[in-house]
Motif scaffolding. Structure first.
Motif, PDB file in Angstrom:
ATOM      1  N   TRP A   2      13.615   9.562  -3.846  1.00  0.00           N
ATOM      2  CA  TRP A   2      12.200   9.859  -3.647  1.00  0.00           C
ATOM      3  C   TRP A   2      11.555   8.798  -2.755  1.00  0.00           C
ATOM      4  O   TRP A   2      11.711   7.608  -2.985  1.00  0.00           O
ATOM      5  N   LEU A   3      10.853   9.263  -1.732  1.00  0.00           N
ATOM      6  CA  LEU A   3      10.088   8.397  -0.845  1.00  0.00           C
ATOM      7  C   LEU A   3       8.677   8.956  -0.731  1.00  0.00           C
ATOM      8  O   LEU A   3       8.448  10.140  -0.991  1.00  0.00           O
ATOM      9  N   LEU A   4       7.749   8.116  -0.340  1.00  0.00           N
ATOM     10  CA  LEU A   4       6.381   8.566  -0.100  1.00  0.00           C
ATOM     11  C   LEU A   4       6.167   8.758   1.394  1.00  0.00           C
ATOM     12  O   LEU A   4       6.554   7.915   2.209  1.00  0.00           O
ATOM     13  N   ASP A   5       5.559   9.862   1.750  1.00  0.00           N
ATOM     14  CA  ASP A   5       5.146  10.094   3.131  1.00  0.00           C
ATOM     15  C   ASP A   5       3.966   9.164   3.394  1.00  0.00           C
ATOM     16  O   ASP A   5       2.973   9.199   2.665  1.00  0.00           O
ATOM     17  N   THR A   6       4.056   8.322   4.409  1.00  0.00           N
ATOM     18  CA  THR A   6       3.011   7.319   4.638  1.00  0.00           C
ATOM     19  C   THR A   6       1.701   7.926   5.151  1.00  0.00           C
ATOM     20  O   THR A   6       0.666   7.277   5.092  1.00  0.00           O
ATOM     21  N   GLU A   7       1.727   9.150   5.632  1.00  0.00           N
ATOM     22  CA  GLU A   7       0.497   9.826   6.076  1.00  0.00           C
ATOM     23  C   GLU A   7      -0.213  10.484   4.903  1.00  0.00           C
ATOM     24  O   GLU A   7      -1.383  10.242   4.663  1.00  0.00           O
ATOM     25  N   SER A   8       0.512  11.328   4.173  1.00  0.00           N
ATOM     26  CA  SER A   8      -0.102  12.132   3.111  1.00  0.00           C
ATOM     27  C   SER A   8      -0.042  11.476   1.739  1.00  0.00           C
ATOM     28  O   SER A   8      -0.737  11.897   0.828  1.00  0.00           O
ATOM     29  N   LEU A   9       0.809  10.464   1.587  1.00  0.00           N
ATOM     30  CA  LEU A   9       1.080   9.780   0.321  1.00  0.00           C
ATOM     31  C   LEU A   9       1.790  10.692  -0.685  1.00  0.00           C
ATOM     32  O   LEU A   9       1.880  10.378  -1.863  1.00  0.00           O
ATOM     33  N   ALA A  10       2.297  11.818  -0.229  1.00  0.00           N
ATOM     34  CA  ALA A  10       3.005  12.760  -1.097  1.00  0.00           C
ATOM     35  C   ALA A  10       4.456  12.322  -1.289  1.00  0.00           C
ATOM     36  O   ALA A  10       5.067  11.723  -0.394  1.00  0.00           O
ATOM     37  N   LEU A  11       4.999  12.636  -2.456  1.00  0.00           N
ATOM     38  CA  LEU A  11       6.417  12.388  -2.719  1.00  0.00           C
ATOM     39  C   LEU A  11       7.265  13.328  -1.881  1.00  0.00           C
ATOM     40  O   LEU A  11       6.939  14.507  -1.729  1.00  0.00           O
ATOM     41  N   CYS A  12       8.359  12.805  -1.358  1.00  0.00           N
ATOM     42  CA  CYS A  12       9.300  13.606  -0.584  1.00  0.00           C
ATOM     43  C   CYS A  12      10.705  13.320  -1.102  1.00  0.00           C
ATOM     44  O   CYS A  12      11.085  12.156  -1.234  1.00  0.00           O
ATOM     45  N   ALA A  13      11.451  14.367  -1.379  1.00  0.00           N
ATOM     46  CA  ALA A  13      12.849  14.204  -1.782  1.00  0.00           C
ATOM     47  C   ALA A  13      13.684  14.097  -0.512  1.00  0.00           C
ATOM     48  O   ALA A  13      13.677  14.999   0.327  1.00  0.00           O
ATOM     49  N   VAL A  14      14.360  12.975  -0.345  1.00  0.00           N
ATOM     50  CA  VAL A  14      15.181  12.741   0.840  1.00  0.00           C
ATOM     51  C   VAL A  14      16.637  12.715   0.386  1.00  0.00           C
ATOM     52  O   VAL A  14      17.009  11.889  -0.446  1.00  0.00           O
ATOM     53  N   GLY A  15      17.425  13.646   0.919  1.00  0.00           N
ATOM     54  CA  GLY A  15      18.807  13.774   0.486  1.00  0.00           C
ATOM     55  C   GLY A  15      19.675  12.588   0.848  1.00  0.00           C
ATOM     56  O   GLY A  15      20.396  12.054   0.018  1.00  0.00           O
ATOM     57  N   ASP A  16      19.623  12.165   2.083  1.00  0.00           N
ATOM     58  CA  ASP A  16      20.442  11.048   2.543  1.00  0.00           C
ATOM     59  C   ASP A  16      19.524   9.976   3.110  1.00  0.00           C
ATOM     60  O   ASP A  16      19.141  10.021   4.275  1.00  0.00           O
ATOM     61  N   SER A  17      19.164   9.020   2.270  1.00  0.00           N
ATOM     62  CA  SER A  17      18.211   7.995   2.696  1.00  0.00           C
ATOM     63  C   SER A  17      18.766   7.068   3.766  1.00  0.00           C
ATOM     64  O   SER A  17      18.008   6.369   4.423  1.00  0.00           O
ATOM     65  N   SER A  18      20.076   7.075   3.966  1.00  0.00           N
ATOM     66  CA  SER A  18      20.649   6.224   5.011  1.00  0.00           C
ATOM     67  C   SER A  18      20.269   6.715   6.405  1.00  0.00           C
ATOM     68  O   SER A  18      20.392   5.975   7.378  1.00  0.00           O
ATOM     69  N   ASP A  19      19.781   7.954   6.491  1.00  0.00           N
ATOM     70  CA  ASP A  19      19.332   8.503   7.771  1.00  0.00           C
ATOM     71  C   ASP A  19      17.870   8.161   8.068  1.00  0.00           C
ATOM     72  O   ASP A  19      17.373   8.464   9.147  1.00  0.00           O
ATOM     73  N   GLU A  20      17.183   7.562   7.114  1.00  0.00           N
ATOM     74  CA  GLU A  20      15.755   7.280   7.259  1.00  0.00           C
ATOM     75  C   GLU A  20      15.477   5.781   7.198  1.00  0.00           C
ATOM     76  O   GLU A  20      16.126   5.057   6.458  1.00  0.00           O
ATOM     77  N   LYS A  21      14.491   5.351   7.958  1.00  0.00           N
ATOM     78  CA  LYS A  21      13.971   3.993   7.834  1.00  0.00           C
ATOM     79  C   LYS A  21      12.705   4.096   7.001  1.00  0.00           C
ATOM     80  O   LYS A  21      11.916   5.019   7.185  1.00  0.00           O
ATOM     81  N   TYR A  22      12.522   3.146   6.089  1.00  0.00           N
ATOM     82  CA  TYR A  22      11.344   3.195   5.237  1.00  0.00           C
ATOM     83  C   TYR A  22      10.955   1.797   4.800  1.00  0.00           C
ATOM     84  O   TYR A  22      11.774   0.896   4.723  1.00  0.00           O
ATOM     85  N   ALA A  23       9.664   1.643   4.545  1.00  0.00           N
ATOM     86  CA  ALA A  23       9.134   0.380   4.031  1.00  0.00           C
ATOM     87  C   ALA A  23       9.435   0.315   2.538  1.00  0.00           C
ATOM     88  O   ALA A  23       9.559   1.347   1.878  1.00  0.00           O
ATOM     89  N   ILE A  24       9.531  -0.896   2.008  1.00  0.00           N
ATOM     90  CA  ILE A  24       9.791  -1.092   0.585  1.00  0.00           C
ATOM     91  C   ILE A  24       8.739  -2.033   0.013  1.00  0.00           C
ATOM     92  O   ILE A  24       8.477  -3.089   0.573  1.00  0.00           O
ATOM     93  N   LEU A  25       8.151  -1.612  -1.114  1.00  0.00           N
ATOM     94  CA  LEU A  25       7.283  -2.492  -1.884  1.00  0.00           C
ATOM     95  C   LEU A  25       7.892  -2.606  -3.274  1.00  0.00           C
ATOM     96  O   LEU A  25       7.946  -1.638  -4.020  1.00  0.00           O
ATOM     97  N   SER A  26       8.390  -3.763  -3.571  1.00  0.00           N
ATOM     98  CA  SER A  26       8.881  -4.068  -4.914  1.00  0.00           C
ATOM     99  C   SER A  26       8.093  -5.272  -5.372  1.00  0.00           C
ATOM    100  O   SER A  26       8.039  -6.286  -4.695  1.00  0.00           O
ATOM    101  N   HIS A  27       7.449  -5.149  -6.505  1.00  0.00           N
ATOM    102  CA  HIS A  27       6.514  -6.184  -6.922  1.00  0.00           C
ATOM    103  C   HIS A  27       6.506  -6.333  -8.429  1.00  0.00           C
ATOM    104  O   HIS A  27       7.106  -5.540  -9.147  1.00  0.00           O
ATOM    105  N   THR A  28       5.809  -7.334  -8.899  1.00  0.00           N
ATOM    106  CA  THR A  28       5.638  -7.549 -10.334  1.00  0.00           C
ATOM    107  C   THR A  28       4.684  -6.491 -10.857  1.00  0.00           C
ATOM    108  O   THR A  28       3.587  -6.314 -10.332  1.00  0.00           O
TER     109      THR A  28
END
Length: 79
Positions: A2-28
């Motif tokens: 699951w990734l978020l579309d940065t425009e709509s903020l909607a959840l998107c199911a991405v089958g092969d995430s290795s084909d996509e570049k995406y930002a990561i926020l991991s926080h406390t």
């Protein structure tokens, strides 16, 4: 994955995430107010959570930054 579309903020199911570049926020996580996976399924609900501003800011930076990323992964709501 699951990734978020940065425009709509909607959840998107991405089958092969290795084909996509995406930002990561991991926080406390705070004990209350974080936007969960269940919350983000309904943006009206998600917008009412205290942690939603982090999601908006992350997606805005990812979308408009040097890389102009289409997706973001945020640990509180994409797991």
């Amino acid at each position: 994955m699951w990734l978020l579309d940065t425009e709509s903020l909607a959840l998107c199911a991405v089958g092969d995430s290795s084909d996509e570049k995406y930002a990561i926020l991991s926080h406390t996580w705070e004990w209350s107010g974080e936007t969960s996976f269940q919350d983000i399924k309904n943006l009206a609900v998600a917008r009412g959570t205290a942690g939603f501003s982090k999601i908006e800011k992350t997606c805005g930076i990812a979308r408009t930054g040097k890389s102009a990323l289409k997706y973001a992964w945020i640990d509180t709501c994409c797991i």
